[in-house]
Write a protein that holds these residues in place. Sequence first.
Motif, mmCIF file in Angstrom:
data_model
loop_
_atom_site.group_PDB
_atom_site.id
_atom_site.type_symbol
_atom_site.label_atom_id
_atom_site.label_comp_id
_atom_site.label_asym_id
_atom_site.label_seq_id
_atom_site.Cartn_x
_atom_site.Cartn_y
_atom_site.Cartn_z
ATOM 1 N N ASP A 145 -5.398 3.843 -4.611
ATOM 2 C CA ASP A 145 -5.596 4.232 -3.215
ATOM 3 C C ASP A 145 -4.406 3.799 -2.363
ATOM 4 O O ASP A 145 -4.553 3.111 -1.350
ATOM 5 C CB ASP A 145 -6.898 3.657 -2.653
ATOM 6 C CG ASP A 145 -7.318 4.361 -1.365
ATOM 7 O OD1 ASP A 145 -6.807 5.464 -1.089
ATOM 8 O OD2 ASP A 145 -8.149 3.794 -0.626
ATOM 9 N N ASN A 181 -0.316 5.128 -0.815
ATOM 10 C CA ASN A 181 0.614 6.222 -0.570
ATOM 11 C C ASN A 181 1.736 6.159 -1.597
ATOM 12 O O ASN A 181 2.291 5.092 -1.850
ATOM 13 C CB ASN A 181 1.201 6.132 0.835
ATOM 14 C CG ASN A 181 0.175 6.382 1.925
ATOM 15 O OD1 ASN A 181 -0.758 7.168 1.739
ATOM 16 N ND2 ASN A 181 0.326 5.728 3.062
ATOM 17 N N THR A 226 0.802 -1.233 0.000
ATOM 18 C CA THR A 226 0.000 0.000 0.000
ATOM 19 C C THR A 226 0.830 1.277 0.000
ATOM 20 O O THR A 226 0.274 2.375 -0.031
ATOM 21 C CB THR A 226 -0.928 0.033 1.221
ATOM 22 O OG1 THR A 226 -0.125 -0.052 2.418
ATOM 23 C CG2 THR A 226 -1.915 -1.118 1.200
ATOM 24 N N LYS A 280 -1.748 3.473 5.817
ATOM 25 C CA LYS A 280 -3.013 2.986 5.267
ATOM 26 C C LYS A 280 -3.728 2.149 6.327
ATOM 27 O O LYS A 280 -3.128 1.297 6.974
ATOM 28 C CB LYS A 280 -2.773 2.153 4.010
ATOM 29 C CG LYS A 280 -2.094 2.916 2.887
ATOM 30 C CD LYS A 280 -2.857 4.161 2.468
ATOM 31 C CE LYS A 280 -4.148 3.859 1.750
ATOM 32 N NZ LYS A 280 -4.819 5.089 1.250
#
Length: 523
Positions: free
Chosen positions: A248, A250, A219, A296
């Motif tokens: 979605d 980083n 993520t 996240k």
Amino acid sequence: MSKFWTKFRLLVLFVIFSDSDQASTPDSLTYVAGVVEFNPPIFKYRNETSAPEYRNIIFSKEAEDVDIMVFPEMTLNTVLTTTFVPDPKLKIVPCDNADYEEFLSSMSCTARDSRKYLVINVIEKATCTNTTQESIGDPRPCSSNGLNSYNTNVVFDRNGAVISRYRKWNLFGELGRNTTYKPEYGVFDTDFGVRFGHFICFDILFYTPAQEIVSSGVTDFVFPTMWFSELPFLTAVQVQSAWAYTNDVNLLAAGANNAAVGSTGTGIYAGKQGTIVATMTANPLRKLFVATVPKKGSNLAITPSIEENDIGSQDLFLKRDHIESYNTSIVDTSSEIVRETLCHEDLCCDFIAVIKNQTVSGNSSSYTYRLTVYDGNRSYSGAAEGSLKICSIMACTNATLASCGRVFTRDVQVENTFIFQDILIEGKFRNSGMLFVMPNSLDFTYMPVKNSEYYLNKQEYINHTYAQISLTQPRANLLTFGIYVNVLNKTESGDTASSAKLSLLALLASSIFVLFINGNLIR
């Protein structure tokens, strides 16, 4: 106990507690990231690199609390200072190790001394023999000098050990660079509980390896780049923010800075929450951008920093997409509501725009706009082919199609004669491979529309994907607004990619290319 050992013990405890205070931990809901926009120096000597300038940034006051710092692509060394990079499995610390070039050793020492994770990009050399080729199942022959050359990300942990290495898979006209026979996947874990994936520049437009790493559940991503911005759909921050939004995730993007070739664009993005910090500039810049990044799943809101922009269109070289093959229609501003369906090949897009006229001064210029639809292939400067599906509104400097994807020069005062009160664009995209559906927008500052100012809806069916994007706040300064669909396909081996280093002539051409885009002069 002697005074010396007492002082030594106190020093050790001070370092330990200082590190624990500033470094994020697995229990932290955030971590501190730094990304560097970097204009490389003019090299005067053959063995010179940017390592001293890198060190100055790493040890700057602004960097004190940073957990992980990312530098851009192709700004550290040149083809004259290639280096071996250790296998991450060995956890080697190149600091003060004569097996590696001095600059790589220096970066390892710097990571250890600053107690930070560092991500750098280097031109790597690697030994190639018939035995090594056989061991990895690569049927391609080695070069006559026994060395391959790669565009490589190197990741150091807080102890200066190399913990990850990724060799770029999707090359962009990089003569003299090689690819591995099969794609590598750059992934590493940190002591603050975040697993990162990393890839390089042109990789962001392809399924392998970037999207495959996303599919594995990672993520957070690191992205060194030297992007050549292209209007109207592929400027640097425009692409970075859209990729982070759609996945979605980083994204920590560090951009090379060279206005002469259109390179700028650095930012930190928190997926669908939006941009935390970003910059696009035509000025020579070496700057660290720092942000606190919510992990996240933490459900923490981001705290956006001020976006930094200083661009005059005549100062920044901008490529232009070959939009003459697109189907377009001029937006009729005589009506308050524009409704139109426009098709190209198998794709039809529905457009609704609500327009409000506004008074402007008599000595200003205004953009005209075209509805734009495209369903087909494109070439990326001959480096690769891609398949796209686009429903968008784009700005033009006059009524001709040739003026679209261009901008007014800095000396022209621009005031649009109307405001887009609302825009709604819908498309039904036939599933022909994996469809990567991105919001795509750009305003006069070369920044995308904020995530809070638009809404993207996507629904997937067996044979098609339906997507809808709407503008939720009035805008008078749009250059682009729409849906950009990249058709992604997986690649598995380097049958068509170069393995052996090219001839001396090609290597010379590669050297000239790298020195040109870095803006370096070596004597």
